[in-house]
Design an enzyme around this catalytic site. Structure first.
Site, PDB file in Angstrom:
ATOM      1  N   PRO A   1      20.769 -38.374 -13.805  1.00 21.25           N
ATOM      2  CA  PRO A   1      20.127 -39.278 -14.771  1.00 21.25           C
ATOM      3  C   PRO A   1      18.749 -39.800 -14.346  1.00 21.25           C
ATOM      4  CG  PRO A   1      21.841 -40.447 -13.575  1.00 21.25           C
ATOM      5  CD  PRO A   1      21.975 -38.993 -13.205  1.00 21.25           C
TER       6      PRO A   1
ATOM      7  N   GLY B   1      16.429 -37.937 -12.868  1.00 20.77           N
ATOM      8  CA  GLY B   1      15.456 -36.840 -12.841  1.00 20.77           C
ATOM      9  C   GLY B   1      14.579 -36.843 -14.095  1.00 20.77           C
TER      10      GLY B   1
ATOM     11  N   MET C   1      14.376 -34.707 -16.522  1.00 22.90           N
ATOM     12  CA  MET C   1      15.143 -34.379 -17.732  1.00 22.90           C
ATOM     13  C   MET C   1      16.263 -35.374 -17.982  1.00 22.90           C
ATOM     14  SD  MET C   1      14.310 -31.828 -19.640  1.00 22.90           S
ATOM     15  CE  MET C   1      15.741 -31.037 -20.362  1.00 22.90           C
TER      16      MET C   1
ATOM     17  N   ASP D   1      25.394 -39.142 -10.016  1.00 25.53           N
ATOM     18  CA  ASP D   1      24.169 -39.099  -9.202  1.00 25.53           C
ATOM     19  C   ASP D   1      24.610 -38.933  -7.746  1.00 25.53           C
ATOM     20  OD1 ASP D   1      21.574 -39.446  -8.194  1.00 25.53           O
ATOM     21  OD2 ASP D   1      21.088 -40.928  -9.736  1.00 25.53           O
TER      22      ASP D   1
ATOM     23  N   ASN E   1      16.300 -22.979 -21.983  1.00 26.26           N
ATOM     24  CA  ASN E   1      15.203 -23.800 -22.525  1.00 26.26           C
ATOM     25  C   ASN E   1      15.658 -24.441 -23.838  1.00 26.26           C
ATOM     26  OD1 ASN E   1      12.665 -24.798 -23.509  1.00 26.26           O
ATOM     27  ND2 ASN E   1      11.688 -23.419 -22.053  1.00 26.26           N
ATOM     28  N   PHE E   2      15.610 -25.779 -23.887  1.00 22.96           N
ATOM     29  CA  PHE E   2      16.065 -26.512 -25.069  1.00 22.96           C
ATOM     30  C   PHE E   2      14.974 -26.642 -26.131  1.00 22.96           C
ATOM     31  CE2 PHE E   2      18.970 -28.490 -21.841  1.00 22.96           C
ATOM     32  CZ  PHE E   2      20.177 -28.268 -22.481  1.00 22.96           C
TER      33      PHE E   2
ATOM     34  N   HIS F   1       4.779 -23.619 -14.163  1.00 29.88           N
ATOM     35  CA  HIS F   1       5.514 -24.892 -14.086  1.00 29.88           C
ATOM     36  C   HIS F   1       4.900 -25.826 -13.053  1.00 29.88           C
ATOM     37  CE1 HIS F   1       8.692 -22.737 -16.277  1.00 29.88           C
ATOM     38  NE2 HIS F   1       9.133 -23.928 -16.614  1.00 29.88           N
TER      39      HIS F   1
ATOM     40  N   LYS G   1       9.423 -27.703  -9.076  1.00 30.34           N
ATOM     41  CA  LYS G   1      10.482 -26.802  -9.547  1.00 30.34           C
ATOM     42  C   LYS G   1      11.085 -26.018  -8.378  1.00 30.34           C
ATOM     43  CE  LYS G   1      11.593 -23.537 -13.197  1.00 30.34           C
ATOM     44  NZ  LYS G   1      12.851 -24.275 -13.447  1.00 30.34           N
TER      45      LYS G   1
ATOM     46  N   THR H   1      13.833 -19.657 -18.171  1.00 25.30           N
ATOM     47  CA  THR H   1      13.269 -19.156 -19.435  1.00 25.30           C
ATOM     48  C   THR H   1      12.730 -17.734 -19.253  1.00 25.30           C
ATOM     49  OG1 THR H   1      12.632 -21.428 -19.922  1.00 25.30           O
ATOM     50  CG2 THR H   1      11.625 -19.699 -21.283  1.00 25.30           C
TER      51      THR H   1
HETATM   52  N1  LIG Z   1      16.958 -26.133 -20.070  1.00 26.28           N
HETATM   53  C1  LIG Z   1      15.802 -26.770 -20.222  1.00 26.28           C
HETATM   54  O1  LIG Z   1      15.216 -26.846 -21.323  1.00 26.28           O
HETATM   55  C2  LIG Z   1      15.204 -27.439 -19.039  1.00 26.28           C
HETATM   56  C3  LIG Z   1      15.795 -27.267 -17.830  1.00 26.28           C
HETATM   57  N2  LIG Z   1      15.285 -27.866 -16.725  1.00 26.28           N
HETATM   58  C4  LIG Z   1      16.074 -27.680 -15.526  1.00 26.28           C
HETATM   59  O2  LIG Z   1      16.843 -28.871 -15.339  1.00 26.28           O
HETATM   60  C5  LIG Z   1      17.010 -29.134 -13.946  1.00 26.28           C
HETATM   61  C6  LIG Z   1      16.484 -30.532 -13.648  1.00 26.28           C
HETATM   62  O3  LIG Z   1      15.097 -30.545 -13.870  1.00 26.28           O
HETATM   63  P1  LIG Z   1      14.220 -31.858 -13.606  1.00 26.28           P
HETATM   64  O4  LIG Z   1      14.813 -32.994 -14.342  1.00 26.28           O
HETATM   65  O5  LIG Z   1      12.808 -31.506 -13.826  1.00 26.28           O
HETATM   66  O6  LIG Z   1      14.464 -32.035 -12.040  1.00 26.28           O
HETATM   67  P2  LIG Z   1      14.423 -33.383 -11.183  1.00 26.28           P
HETATM   68  O7  LIG Z   1      14.287 -32.961  -9.761  1.00 26.28           O
HETATM   69  O8  LIG Z   1      13.436 -34.321 -11.755  1.00 26.28           O
HETATM   70  O9  LIG Z   1      15.886 -34.003 -11.416  1.00 26.28           O
HETATM   71  C7  LIG Z   1      17.046 -33.572 -10.781  1.00 26.28           C
HETATM   72  C8  LIG Z   1      17.882 -34.796 -10.508  1.00 26.28           C
HETATM   73  O10 LIG Z   1      19.145 -34.409  -9.950  1.00 26.28           O
HETATM   74  C9  LIG Z   1      19.440 -35.334  -8.929  1.00 26.28           C
HETATM   75  N3  LIG Z   1      20.449 -34.817  -8.034  1.00 26.28           N
HETATM   76  C10 LIG Z   1      20.320 -34.104  -6.895  1.00 26.28           C
HETATM   77  N4  LIG Z   1      21.516 -33.865  -6.352  1.00 26.28           N
HETATM   78  C11 LIG Z   1      22.423 -34.440  -7.159  1.00 26.28           C
HETATM   79  C12 LIG Z   1      23.837 -34.549  -7.132  1.00 26.28           C
HETATM   80  N5  LIG Z   1      24.571 -34.036  -6.145  1.00 26.28           N
HETATM   81  N6  LIG Z   1      24.450 -35.209  -8.139  1.00 26.28           N
HETATM   82  C13 LIG Z   1      23.755 -35.738  -9.139  1.00 26.28           C
HETATM   83  N7  LIG Z   1      22.403 -35.694  -9.214  1.00 26.28           N
HETATM   84  C14 LIG Z   1      21.753 -35.042  -8.228  1.00 26.28           C
HETATM   85  C15 LIG Z   1      18.110 -35.598  -8.249  1.00 26.28           C
HETATM   86  O11 LIG Z   1      18.127 -36.762  -7.459  1.00 26.28           O
HETATM   87  P3  LIG Z   1      17.059 -36.905  -6.225  1.00 26.28           P
HETATM   88  O12 LIG Z   1      15.715 -36.810  -6.835  1.00 26.28           O
HETATM   89  O13 LIG Z   1      17.386 -38.228  -5.631  1.00 26.28           O
HETATM   90  O14 LIG Z   1      17.363 -35.755  -5.303  1.00 26.28           O
HETATM   91  C16 LIG Z   1      17.236 -35.766  -9.499  1.00 26.28           C
HETATM   92  O15 LIG Z   1      17.307 -37.087  -9.979  1.00 26.28           O
HETATM   93  C17 LIG Z   1      16.279 -27.998 -13.224  1.00 26.28           C
HETATM   94  O16 LIG Z   1      17.195 -26.986 -12.901  1.00 26.28           O
HETATM   95  C18 LIG Z   1      15.287 -27.480 -14.250  1.00 26.28           C
HETATM   96  O17 LIG Z   1      14.955 -26.147 -14.067  1.00 26.28           O
HETATM   97  C19 LIG Z   1      14.182 -28.651 -16.784  1.00 26.28           C
HETATM   98  C20 LIG Z   1      13.520 -28.835 -17.964  1.00 26.28           C
HETATM   99  C21 LIG Z   1      13.979 -28.235 -19.196  1.00 26.28           C
HETATM  100  O1  LIG Z   2      12.101 -26.914 -14.286  1.00 29.44           O
HETATM  101  C1  LIG Z   2      11.572 -27.103 -15.402  1.00 29.44           C
HETATM  102  O2  LIG Z   2      10.718 -27.972 -15.594  1.00 29.44           O
HETATM  103  C2  LIG Z   2      11.969 -26.245 -16.524  1.00 29.44           C
HETATM  104  N1  LIG Z   2      12.965 -25.429 -16.355  1.00 29.44           N
HETATM  105  C3  LIG Z   2      13.501 -24.544 -17.319  1.00 29.44           C
HETATM  106  C4  LIG Z   2      13.315 -23.114 -16.864  1.00 29.44           C
HETATM  107  O3  LIG Z   2      13.529 -22.826 -15.663  1.00 29.44           O
HETATM  108  O4  LIG Z   2      12.976 -22.265 -17.678  1.00 29.44           O
HETATM  109  C5  LIG Z   2      13.017 -24.823 -18.719  1.00 29.44           C
HETATM  110  C6  LIG Z   2      11.592 -25.256 -18.808  1.00 29.44           C
HETATM  111  O5  LIG Z   2      10.798 -24.166 -18.564  1.00 29.44           O
HETATM  112  C7  LIG Z   2      11.309 -26.390 -17.835  1.00 29.44           C
END
Ligand SMILES: NC(=O)C1=CN([C@@H]2O[C@H](COP(=O)(O)OP(=O)(O)OC[C@H]3O[C@@H](n4cnc5c(N)ncnc54)[C@H](OP(=O)(O)O)[C@@H]3O)[C@@H](O)[C@H]2O)C=CC1
Ligand SMILES: O=C(O)C1=N[C@H](C(=O)O)C[C@H](O)C1
Length: 267
Positions: free
Chosen positions: A12, A14, A16, A37, A128-129, A156, A160, A167
């Site tokens: 929560p 992160g 996203m 978390d 990708n949403f 990106h 990442k 995607t």
């Molecule tokens: N499908 C889509 O459209 C999209 C997908 N993504 C994907 O979503 C994922 C998250 O992206 P993003 O939000 O940018 O990444 P972030 O690094 O911002 O967020 C990830 C979060 O997960 C937390 N985390 C790490 N370990 C754990 C655990 N064991 N339990 C619970 N939480 C944990 C991290 O905490 P901490 O920072 O303290 O380590 C952080 O808050 C990635 O795989 C990304 O590729 C992203 C954007 C769009």
């Molecule tokens: O990590 C990201 O930011 C994103 N991850 C997804 C991916 O790996 O394709 C979706 C989007 O591109 C953002």
């Protein structure tokens, strides 16, 4: 009045996850049941700076969360390694997972597909949403029937973890379905620096760029005799993903199998 859908969100704090918990707060028919978390054990979400004013409890133990909290959907937005574990556990406890986390292997997908089938439970794996990104992928798939020469470039932010992006992998797989197999470039080309030509799938190439300042972008470029065609999508913020997250939550509870990609359930 219809009952709201109770959702657990993992990750929560992160980029996203934060956007997702705010979206759930805004939607009347969605309810944040708890969050997972690896920090803030036992806190309420509202105790954490920047989080919405919701009394959802923070769990650092996913099993405890899943056994104590009654919910229908588990949204994972964490890391590839953690996301896999969470998704299997969510299925074990009878929840329908929506997985935004990328970086799952083909073997991971197959294992989850099997588990979903055994349990007759919906699982949505969504690389990708963003609707624009889904259209970019579908249009690329369509173009591949006419242009077998294609290079995918994804760009990106530099936080990442996985490359190529989920995607890009999904785009390549969709293109693969329509493209005549072909090894691109000069048959005798040589990389004078390893990796110069990018990753390779069936002879097509995938390039990954990581820079601060970027969010999520992808360009699919086709080349033919005397012409090129470029299909590009840009997410300039994470709000772009939220209508897709909401749609996925609504849909996954009606499903009985694993679906990989939002394009498979869009009308
Ligand atoms: N499908 C889509 O459209 C999209 C997908 N993504 C994907 O979503 C994922 C998250 O992206 P993003 O939000 O940018 O990444 P972030 O690094 O911002 O967020 C990830 C979060 O997960 C937390 N985390 C790490 N370990 C754990 C655990 N064991 N339990 C619970 N939480 C944990 C991290 O905490 P901490 O920072 O303290 O380590 C952080 O808050 C990635 O795989 C990304 O590729 C992203 C954007 C769009
Ligand atoms: O990590 C990201 O930011 C994103 N991850 C997804 C991916 O790996 O394709 C979706 C989007 O591109 C953002």
């Amino acid at each position: 009045m219809t009952e709201s859908i109770r959702v657990i969100v993992a990750g929560p704090r992160g980029n996203m996850g934060k956007e997702a918990v705010h979206m759930i707060e805004r939607e009347e028919h969605l309810e944040l049941a708890a969050v997972v978390d690896h920090k803030y054990e036992g806190a309420l979400l509202s105790d954490i700076e920047g989080m919405p004013n919701l009394e959802a409890r923070v769990y650092t133990n996913v099993d405890q969360c899943l056994s104590e909290i009654g919910a229908e959907v588990f949204v994972d937005l964490t890391t590839p390694e953690i996301g896999k574990v969470h998704t299997e556990k969510a299925l074990d406890y009878g929840l329908a997972p929506v997985v935004g986390t990328t970086g799952f292997s083909d073997e991971d997908l197959e294992r989850l597909r099997q588990k979903a089938k055994e349990q007759q439970r919906g699982v949505l794996i969504v690389p990708n949403f963003a609707i624009g990104a889904v259209l970019m992928m579908k249009m690329s798939q369509m173009a591949a029937a006419y242009f077998p020469d294609v290079e995918i470039t994804e760009l990106h932010h530099d936080r990442k973890l996985d490359a190529p992006s989920g995607t890009a992998v999904k785009t390549a797989k969709l293109i693969q379905e329509n493209r005549a197999k072909k090894t691109q470039g000069h048959p005798e080309e040589k990389e004078t620096m390893p990796g110069a030509r990018g990753a390779e799938l069936d002879g097509m190439r995938i390039h990954s760029t990581r820079l601060p300042g970027l969010v999520a972008h992808q360009q699919v470029m086709f080349g033919g005799e005397g012409q090129t065609l470029t299909i590009r999508h840009d997410s300039i913020n994470r709000a772009s993903f939220m209508p897709g997250v909401k749609f996925a939550i609504e849909q996954v509870i009606t499903m009985k199998e694993l679906v990989y990609g939002l394009e498979n359930i869009l009308e």
